[in-house]
Design a protein around this motif. Structure first.
Motif, PDB file in Angstrom:
ATOM      1  N   ARG A   1       3.589   4.371   8.508  1.00 56.48           N
ATOM      2  CA  ARG A   1       3.836   4.880   7.157  1.00 56.48           C
ATOM      3  C   ARG A   1       4.068   3.716   6.185  1.00 56.48           C
ATOM      4  NH1 ARG A   1       5.783  10.056   5.683  1.00 56.48           N
ATOM      5  NH2 ARG A   1       6.510  10.102   3.550  1.00 56.48           N
ATOM      6  N   ARG A   2       3.395   3.759   5.056  1.00 56.00           N
ATOM      7  CA  ARG A   2       3.482   2.770   3.975  1.00 56.00           C
ATOM      8  C   ARG A   2       3.077   1.355   4.406  1.00 56.00           C
ATOM      9  NH1 ARG A   2       8.874   4.813   2.958  1.00 56.00           N
ATOM     10  NH2 ARG A   2       8.650   6.800   1.892  1.00 56.00           N
ATOM     11  N   ALA A   3       2.330   1.248   5.496  1.00 54.97           N
ATOM     12  CA  ALA A   3       1.808  -0.069   5.897  1.00 54.97           C
ATOM     13  C   ALA A   3       0.735  -0.485   4.896  1.00 54.97           C
ATOM     14  CB  ALA A   3       1.226  -0.006   7.302  1.00 54.97           C
ATOM     15  N   LYS A   4       0.486  -1.791   4.828  1.00 59.17           N
ATOM     16  CA  LYS A   4      -0.529  -2.330   3.924  1.00 59.17           C
ATOM     17  C   LYS A   4      -1.608  -3.008   4.755  1.00 59.17           C
ATOM     18  CE  LYS A   4       2.909  -3.141   0.378  1.00 59.17           C
ATOM     19  NZ  LYS A   4       3.762  -4.155  -0.240  1.00 59.17           N
ATOM     20  N   PHE A   5      -2.839  -2.558   4.568  1.00 59.22           N
ATOM     21  CA  PHE A   5      -3.981  -3.125   5.279  1.00 59.22           C
ATOM     22  C   PHE A   5      -4.833  -3.884   4.274  1.00 59.22           C
ATOM     23  CE2 PHE A   5      -2.592   0.559   7.717  1.00 59.22           C
ATOM     24  CZ  PHE A   5      -2.471   0.006   8.987  1.00 59.22           C
ATOM     25  N   LEU A   6      -4.682  -5.200   4.270  1.00 62.22           N
ATOM     26  CA  LEU A   6      -5.392  -6.047   3.309  1.00 62.22           C
ATOM     27  C   LEU A   6      -6.654  -6.650   3.907  1.00 62.22           C
ATOM     28  CD1 LEU A   6      -2.256  -7.906   1.883  1.00 62.22           C
ATOM     29  CD2 LEU A   6      -3.253  -5.742   1.137  1.00 62.22           C
ATOM     30  N   GLY A   7      -6.689  -6.806   5.208  1.00 62.26           N
ATOM     31  CA  GLY A   7      -7.858  -7.318   5.909  1.00 62.26           C
ATOM     32  C   GLY A   7      -8.305  -6.299   6.936  1.00 62.26           C
ATOM     33  N   GLU A   8      -9.479  -6.474   7.490  1.00 60.76           N
ATOM     34  CA  GLU A   8     -10.043  -5.500   8.411  1.00 60.76           C
ATOM     35  C   GLU A   8      -9.138  -5.295   9.623  1.00 60.76           C
ATOM     36  OE1 GLU A   8     -14.397  -4.694   9.896  1.00 60.76           O
ATOM     37  OE2 GLU A   8     -13.501  -6.346  11.029  1.00 60.76           O
ATOM     38  N   THR A   9      -8.679  -4.065   9.804  1.00 56.88           N
ATOM     39  CA  THR A   9      -7.848  -3.694  10.938  1.00 56.88           C
ATOM     40  C   THR A   9      -8.556  -2.566  11.677  1.00 56.88           C
ATOM     41  OG1 THR A   9      -5.850  -4.314   9.729  1.00 56.88           O
ATOM     42  CG2 THR A   9      -5.561  -2.937  11.672  1.00 56.88           C
ATOM     43  N   LEU A  10      -8.752  -2.775  12.975  1.00 60.49           N
ATOM     44  CA  LEU A  10      -9.490  -1.816  13.793  1.00 60.49           C
ATOM     45  C   LEU A  10      -8.575  -1.142  14.804  1.00 60.49           C
ATOM     46  CD1 LEU A  10     -12.562  -4.066  14.679  1.00 60.49           C
ATOM     47  CD2 LEU A  10     -12.405  -2.385  12.841  1.00 60.49           C
ATOM     48  N   PHE A  11      -8.742   0.159  14.941  1.00 59.74           N
ATOM     49  CA  PHE A  11      -8.136   0.926  16.023  1.00 59.74           C
ATOM     50  C   PHE A  11      -9.307   1.421  16.846  1.00 59.74           C
ATOM     51  CE2 PHE A  11      -4.825   0.839  12.909  1.00 59.74           C
ATOM     52  CZ  PHE A  11      -3.646   0.851  13.635  1.00 59.74           C
TER      53      PHE A  11
END
Length: 158
Positions: free
Chosen positions: A71-81
């Motif tokens: 919750r409320r995390a910030k993804f500024l670069g490519e993050t893969l699940f």
């Protein structure tokens, strides 16, 4: 509990093959370089609330045994699940996350049937071969079901 709360990771970080037997707290941590959690196992809650992923990360073949809270995390670069084996995420909260570009967050071959996305601009997320919640005879976002139940207990997402 293992706590990295408010920690700053200034170099590339690698938690591959790590097993967190107690809750893992990465709340409000900042990963300034990429981070890897390949084949990591979280047996209890994994807390990534308000965590910043500046240059992205890789959550591949990760096992979340209980709640994974982004919750409320910030993804500024490519993050893969990514999960090619099945069963990556049981219960997760991706509510109100900030996604800077449409390439910043991707879910590939992941079960999202118990994941919350309320307040997140899902148009900026790439979903590739994912499983959604069943709502009657259609697929939908778990938020539509209204309330999350895990092991017979209601888990409020405040």
């Amino acid at each position: 509990m293992v706590s990295f709360r408010r920690s700053s990771f200034t170099k590339e970080s690698d938690f591959s093959d790590a097993t967190f037997e107690d809750s893992a707290d990465f709340q409000a941590a900042s990963f300034y370089k990429s981070v890897r959690f390949h084949s990591a196992t979280f047996l209890m809650d994994a807390e990534f609330r308000e965590t910043t992923f500046n240059q992205g990360g890789m959550f591949s073949e990760v096992r979340f045994g209980r709640l994974a809270n982004f919750r409320r995390a910030k993804f500024l670069g490519e993050t893969l699940f990514v999960n090619e084996q099945g069963g990556l995420i049981r219960v997760a909260d991706f509510s109100e996350v900030q996604i800077i570009t449409s390439d910043s967050l991707k879910f590939i071959e992941v079960d999202l049937s118990q994941c919350l996305f309320m307040g997140t601009d899902v148009r900026k997320i790439q979903f590739i071969v994912v499983d959604w919640a069943k709502i009657g005879d259609r697929a939908g976002v778990f938020d539509e079901l209204g309330q999350l139940s895990h092991k017979g207990q209601d888990l409020p997402f405040l």
